[in-house]
Design a protein around this motif. Structure first.
Motif, short mmCIF file in Angstrom:
data_model
loop_
_atom_site.label_atom_id
_atom_site.label_comp_id
_atom_site.label_asym_id
_atom_site.label_seq_id
_atom_site.Cartn_x
_atom_site.Cartn_y
_atom_site.Cartn_z
N GLY A 20 -5.22 3.29 11.82
CA GLY A 20 -4.85 2.49 12.98
C GLY A 20 -3.88 1.39 12.65
N ASP A 21 -3.95 0.87 11.44
CA ASP A 21 -3.10 -0.31 11.22
C ASP A 21 -2.27 -0.19 9.95
OD1 ASP A 21 -4.40 -2.53 9.11
OD2 ASP A 21 -5.75 -0.98 9.83
N LEU A 22 -1.17 -0.89 9.99
CA LEU A 22 -0.17 -0.83 8.94
C LEU A 22 -0.74 -1.24 7.58
CD1 LEU A 22 2.79 -0.58 8.05
CD2 LEU A 22 3.10 -2.95 8.80
N GLU A 23 -1.54 -2.31 7.57
CA GLU A 23 -2.09 -2.83 6.31
C GLU A 23 -2.90 -1.75 5.59
OE1 GLU A 23 -1.52 -6.05 5.49
OE2 GLU A 23 -2.92 -6.38 3.83
N SER A 24 -3.79 -1.09 6.32
CA SER A 24 -4.61 -0.08 5.65
C SER A 24 -3.78 1.13 5.28
CB SER A 24 -5.84 0.29 6.48
OG SER A 24 -5.50 1.15 7.50
N LEU A 25 -2.78 1.47 6.08
CA LEU A 25 -1.92 2.61 5.72
C LEU A 25 -1.13 2.30 4.44
CD1 LEU A 25 -0.82 5.40 6.25
CD2 LEU A 25 0.88 4.38 7.80
N MET A 26 -0.63 1.08 4.31
CA MET A 26 0.09 0.72 3.08
C MET A 26 -0.86 0.80 1.88
SD MET A 26 2.80 -2.31 4.09
CE MET A 26 1.60 -3.44 4.73
N ASP A 27 -2.07 0.32 2.08
CA ASP A 27 -3.06 0.34 0.99
C ASP A 27 -3.38 1.78 0.57
OD1 ASP A 27 -5.08 -1.51 -0.44
OD2 ASP A 27 -6.30 0.17 0.28
N GLN A 28 -3.61 2.64 1.55
CA GLN A 28 -3.94 4.04 1.24
C GLN A 28 -2.75 4.77 0.64
OE1 GLN A 28 -5.26 4.71 5.38
NE2 GLN A 28 -7.09 5.62 4.50
N THR A 29 -1.57 4.42 1.10
CA THR A 29 -0.36 5.07 0.56
C THR A 29 -0.16 4.67 -0.90
OG1 THR A 29 0.61 5.05 2.76
CG2 THR A 29 2.12 5.36 0.92
N ALA A 30 -0.39 3.39 -1.20
CA ALA A 30 -0.26 2.94 -2.59
C ALA A 30 -1.26 3.70 -3.48
CB ALA A 30 -0.49 1.43 -2.68
N THR A 31 -2.47 3.86 -3.00
CA THR A 31 -3.48 4.59 -3.77
C THR A 31 -3.05 6.04 -3.99
OG1 THR A 31 -5.25 3.24 -2.88
CG2 THR A 31 -5.90 5.37 -3.76
N LEU A 32 -2.59 6.68 -2.91
CA LEU A 32 -2.17 8.09 -3.00
C LEU A 32 -1.05 8.26 -4.04
CD1 LEU A 32 -2.35 10.99 -1.65
CD2 LEU A 32 -0.43 10.24 -0.21
N LEU A 33 -0.03 7.45 -3.92
CA LEU A 33 1.13 7.63 -4.81
C LEU A 33 0.78 7.31 -6.27
CD1 LEU A 33 4.13 6.25 -2.71
CD2 LEU A 33 3.08 8.49 -2.69
N LYS A 34 0.05 6.22 -6.46
CA LYS A 34 -0.27 5.84 -7.84
C LYS A 34 -1.17 6.88 -8.50
CE LYS A 34 -1.92 2.26 -10.93
NZ LYS A 34 -2.72 3.17 -11.73
N SER A 35 -2.10 7.45 -7.72
CA SER A 35 -3.06 8.37 -8.33
C SER A 35 -2.47 9.76 -8.56
CB SER A 35 -4.33 8.47 -7.50
OG SER A 35 -4.03 9.01 -6.24
N LYS A 36 -1.47 10.15 -7.79
CA LYS A 36 -0.98 11.54 -7.87
C LYS A 36 0.34 11.72 -8.62
CE LYS A 36 -4.28 13.21 -5.20
NZ LYS A 36 -5.48 13.73 -5.85
N ILE A 37 1.05 10.63 -8.84
CA ILE A 37 2.33 10.77 -9.56
C ILE A 37 2.17 10.02 -10.88
CG2 ILE A 37 4.82 10.37 -9.49
CD1 ILE A 37 4.61 10.44 -6.42
N GLU A 38 2.16 10.78 -11.96
CA GLU A 38 1.70 10.19 -13.22
C GLU A 38 2.60 9.08 -13.74
OE1 GLU A 38 4.63 12.54 -15.36
OE2 GLU A 38 3.22 11.20 -16.41
N TYR A 39 3.87 9.11 -13.40
CA TYR A 39 4.76 8.04 -13.89
C TYR A 39 4.88 6.88 -12.91
CZ TYR A 39 8.13 10.78 -11.15
OH TYR A 39 8.75 11.47 -10.14
N TYR A 40 4.10 6.88 -11.82
CA TYR A 40 4.05 5.71 -10.92
C TYR A 40 2.88 4.84 -11.41
CZ TYR A 40 7.16 7.83 -7.34
OH TYR A 40 8.22 8.37 -6.65
N ASP A 41 3.18 3.80 -12.16
CA ASP A 41 2.11 2.99 -12.76
C ASP A 41 1.74 1.77 -11.93
OD1 ASP A 41 1.58 4.37 -15.34
OD2 ASP A 41 3.74 4.08 -15.55
N TRP A 42 2.62 1.36 -11.07
CA TRP A 42 2.33 0.24 -10.16
C TRP A 42 3.05 0.58 -8.85
CZ3 TRP A 42 4.42 -3.37 -6.92
CH2 TRP A 42 3.67 -4.53 -6.64
N VAL A 43 2.28 0.57 -7.77
CA VAL A 43 2.86 0.91 -6.45
C VAL A 43 2.46 -0.18 -5.48
CG1 VAL A 43 2.90 2.58 -4.56
CG2 VAL A 43 2.63 3.39 -6.93
#
Ligand code: SME
Length: 152
Positions: A20-43
């Motif tokens: 529903g909201d931008l804040e939680s979407l940004m948070d979930q997106t950061a988690t998704l990218l950091k956990s699935k792309i091995e060379y993304y160490d800080w998102v």
């Protein structure tokens, strides 16, 4: 786009539909990218604070950073806030206008989020790898930035 980016983009769209909201979407997106792309160490995300002409740190995943507020023009993030253009730095030691978050970081990519043609925020990725980013990272992150822009 390569299959990993295609599949992550689909996952991101599902997160967007269900969030529903931008804040939680940004948070979930950061988690998704950091956990699935091995060379993304800080998102993380920095949001423009127009009255103060600076960036303010939003949701992020990775090591805590002292750079919670960055003046427009300072560092890679601040340069993107000024030019509104993606910056891909394959070797941070070659960038003079750079704010180090950790000595482990070797490379960085920062992609602007534009709402109605105006810069509002950015996606910032740090990597411990040297020169890991390709034009596919840029396209993938730009597609996510475009989707996020709707919510600003
Ligand atoms: N390295 C960035 C600062 C933010 S950290 O990477 C989280 C820069 O030079 O703007």
């Amino acid at each position: 786009m390569n299959p990993l980016f295609t599949s992550l983009y689909q996952k991101f769209l599902i997160l967007k539909e269900n969030s529903g909201d931008l804040e939680s979407l940004m948070d979930q997106t950061a988690t998704l990218l950091k956990s699935k792309i091995e060379y993304y160490d800080w998102v993380g995300f920095y949001l423009l604070d127009p009255p103060n002409n600076r960036l303010v740190l939003g949701p992020y995943k990775g090591a805590p950073t002292e750079h919670t507020h960055i003046p427009v023009g300072r560092g890679i993030c601040g340069q993107v806030a000024e030019t509104w253009e993606t910056m891909t730095i394959q070797d941070v030691t070659q960038q003079e206008n750079y704010l180090a978050c950790s000595m482990d970081v070797r490379s960085e990519i920062v992609v602007p989020i534009m709402h109605n043609g105006i810069f509002v925020a950015q996606i910032d990725i740090d990597s411990h790898a040297f020169a890991p980013f390709t034009s596919e990272d840029e396209q993938f992150l730009a597609a996510i930035a475009t989707q996020l822009a709707d919510l600003f």
